[in-house]
Write a protein that holds these residues in place. Structure first.
Motif, PDB file in Angstrom:
ATOM      1  N   LEU A 126       0.838  -1.189   0.000  1.00  0.00           N
ATOM      2  CA  LEU A 126       0.000   0.000   0.000  1.00  0.00           C
ATOM      3  C   LEU A 126       0.876   1.243   0.000  1.00  0.00           C
ATOM      4  O   LEU A 126       1.820   1.349   0.788  1.00  0.00           O
ATOM      5  N   ASP A 127       0.568   2.189  -0.875  1.00  0.00           N
ATOM      6  CA  ASP A 127       1.252   3.473  -0.905  1.00  0.00           C
ATOM      7  C   ASP A 127       0.608   4.366   0.152  1.00  0.00           C
ATOM      8  O   ASP A 127      -0.596   4.620   0.110  1.00  0.00           O
ATOM      9  N   LEU A 128       1.400   4.830   1.130  1.00  0.00           N
ATOM     10  CA  LEU A 128       0.840   5.618   2.219  1.00  0.00           C
ATOM     11  C   LEU A 128       0.244   6.934   1.741  1.00  0.00           C
ATOM     12  O   LEU A 128      -0.665   7.471   2.354  1.00  0.00           O
ATOM     13  N   ALA A 129       0.736   7.459   0.638  1.00  0.00           N
ATOM     14  CA  ALA A 129       0.190   8.707   0.106  1.00  0.00           C
ATOM     15  C   ALA A 129      -1.219   8.504  -0.445  1.00  0.00           C
ATOM     16  O   ALA A 129      -2.004   9.445  -0.504  1.00  0.00           O
ATOM     17  N   LYS A 130      -1.543   7.286  -0.831  1.00  0.00           N
ATOM     18  CA  LYS A 130      -2.864   6.994  -1.403  1.00  0.00           C
ATOM     19  C   LYS A 130      -3.781   6.252  -0.437  1.00  0.00           C
ATOM     20  O   LYS A 130      -4.870   5.847  -0.816  1.00  0.00           O
ATOM     21  N   ALA A 131      -3.362   6.079   0.794  1.00  0.00           N
ATOM     22  CA  ALA A 131      -4.149   5.343   1.775  1.00  0.00           C
ATOM     23  C   ALA A 131      -5.358   6.166   2.219  1.00  0.00           C
ATOM     24  O   ALA A 131      -5.279   7.385   2.356  1.00  0.00           O
ATOM     25  N   SER A 132      -6.458   5.466   2.450  1.00  0.00           N
ATOM     26  CA  SER A 132      -7.661   6.143   2.928  1.00  0.00           C
ATOM     27  C   SER A 132      -7.534   6.403   4.430  1.00  0.00           C
ATOM     28  O   SER A 132      -6.599   5.948   5.082  1.00  0.00           O
ATOM     29  N   LYS A 133      -8.493   7.122   4.965  1.00  0.00           N
ATOM     30  CA  LYS A 133      -8.440   7.483   6.392  1.00  0.00           C
ATOM     31  C   LYS A 133      -8.530   6.262   7.287  1.00  0.00           C
ATOM     32  O   LYS A 133      -7.829   6.173   8.288  1.00  0.00           O
ATOM     33  N   TRP A 134      -9.375   5.290   6.935  1.00  0.00           N
ATOM     34  CA  TRP A 134      -9.483   4.112   7.805  1.00  0.00           C
ATOM     35  C   TRP A 134      -8.219   3.269   7.723  1.00  0.00           C
ATOM     36  O   TRP A 134      -7.813   2.660   8.704  1.00  0.00           O
ATOM     37  N   GLN A 135      -7.567   3.230   6.559  1.00  0.00           N
ATOM     38  CA  GLN A 135      -6.307   2.499   6.438  1.00  0.00           C
ATOM     39  C   GLN A 135      -5.218   3.158   7.278  1.00  0.00           C
ATOM     40  O   GLN A 135      -4.435   2.475   7.934  1.00  0.00           O
ATOM     41  N   MET A 136      -5.185   4.489   7.278  1.00  0.00           N
ATOM     42  CA  MET A 136      -4.211   5.206   8.106  1.00  0.00           C
ATOM     43  C   MET A 136      -4.500   4.989   9.588  1.00  0.00           C
ATOM     44  O   MET A 136      -3.574   4.864  10.387  1.00  0.00           O
ATOM     45  N   ALA A 137      -5.779   4.901   9.952  1.00  0.00           N
ATOM     46  CA  ALA A 137      -6.149   4.639  11.348  1.00  0.00           C
ATOM     47  C   ALA A 137      -5.693   3.250  11.771  1.00  0.00           C
ATOM     48  O   ALA A 137      -5.173   3.061  12.876  1.00  0.00           O
ATOM     49  N   VAL A 138      -5.859   2.262  10.904  1.00  0.00           N
ATOM     50  CA  VAL A 138      -5.419   0.893  11.212  1.00  0.00           C
ATOM     51  C   VAL A 138      -3.897   0.851  11.344  1.00  0.00           C
ATOM     52  O   VAL A 138      -3.358   0.234  12.267  1.00  0.00           O
ATOM     53  N   ILE A 139      -3.191   1.528  10.455  1.00  0.00           N
ATOM     54  CA  ILE A 139      -1.728   1.566  10.509  1.00  0.00           C
ATOM     55  C   ILE A 139      -1.267   2.219  11.810  1.00  0.00           C
ATOM     56  O   ILE A 139      -0.369   1.715  12.488  1.00  0.00           O
ATOM     57  N   GLY A 140      -1.895   3.327  12.173  1.00  0.00           N
ATOM     58  CA  GLY A 140      -1.544   4.022  13.410  1.00  0.00           C
ATOM     59  C   GLY A 140      -1.812   3.184  14.642  1.00  0.00           C
ATOM     60  O   GLY A 140      -1.006   3.139  15.568  1.00  0.00           O
ATOM     61  N   PHE A 141      -2.953   2.497  14.657  1.00  0.00           N
ATOM     62  CA  PHE A 141      -3.295   1.647  15.797  1.00  0.00           C
ATOM     63  C   PHE A 141      -2.319   0.490  15.926  1.00  0.00           C
ATOM     64  O   PHE A 141      -1.855   0.183  17.024  1.00  0.00           O
ATOM     65  N   ARG A 142      -1.990  -0.138  14.799  1.00  0.00           N
ATOM     66  CA  ARG A 142      -1.041  -1.255  14.842  1.00  0.00           C
ATOM     67  C   ARG A 142       0.334  -0.785  15.300  1.00  0.00           C
ATOM     68  O   ARG A 142       1.018  -1.479  16.055  1.00  0.00           O
ATOM     69  N   TYR A 143       0.754   0.389  14.855  1.00  0.00           N
ATOM     70  CA  TYR A 143       2.038   0.951  15.279  1.00  0.00           C
ATOM     71  C   TYR A 143       2.041   1.204  16.783  1.00  0.00           C
ATOM     72  O   TYR A 143       2.994   0.852  17.477  1.00  0.00           O
TER      73      TYR A 143
END
Length: 46
Positions: A21-38
């Motif tokens: 997944l390209d982080l520049a093209k990630a949707s808001k829910w994808q960024m939320a999942v990435i942040g939560f996992r981090y």
């Protein structure tokens, strides 16, 4: 507690790095999942 939550994350939540997944093209829910996992991963390592 965070170690258990990290294992649950690994089983349930999707891995966007495997999907390349390209982080520049990630949707808001994808960024939320990435942040939560981090957050959970960093807390589990401490």
């Amino acid at each position: 507690m965070f170690k258990i939550l990290a294992r649950i994350n690994k089983l349930i939540l999707p891995s966007f790095s495997k999907q390349q997944l390209d982080l520049a093209k990630a949707s808001k829910w994808q960024m939320a999942v990435i942040g939560f996992r981090y957050y959970v991963t960093t807390r589990a390592l401490n």
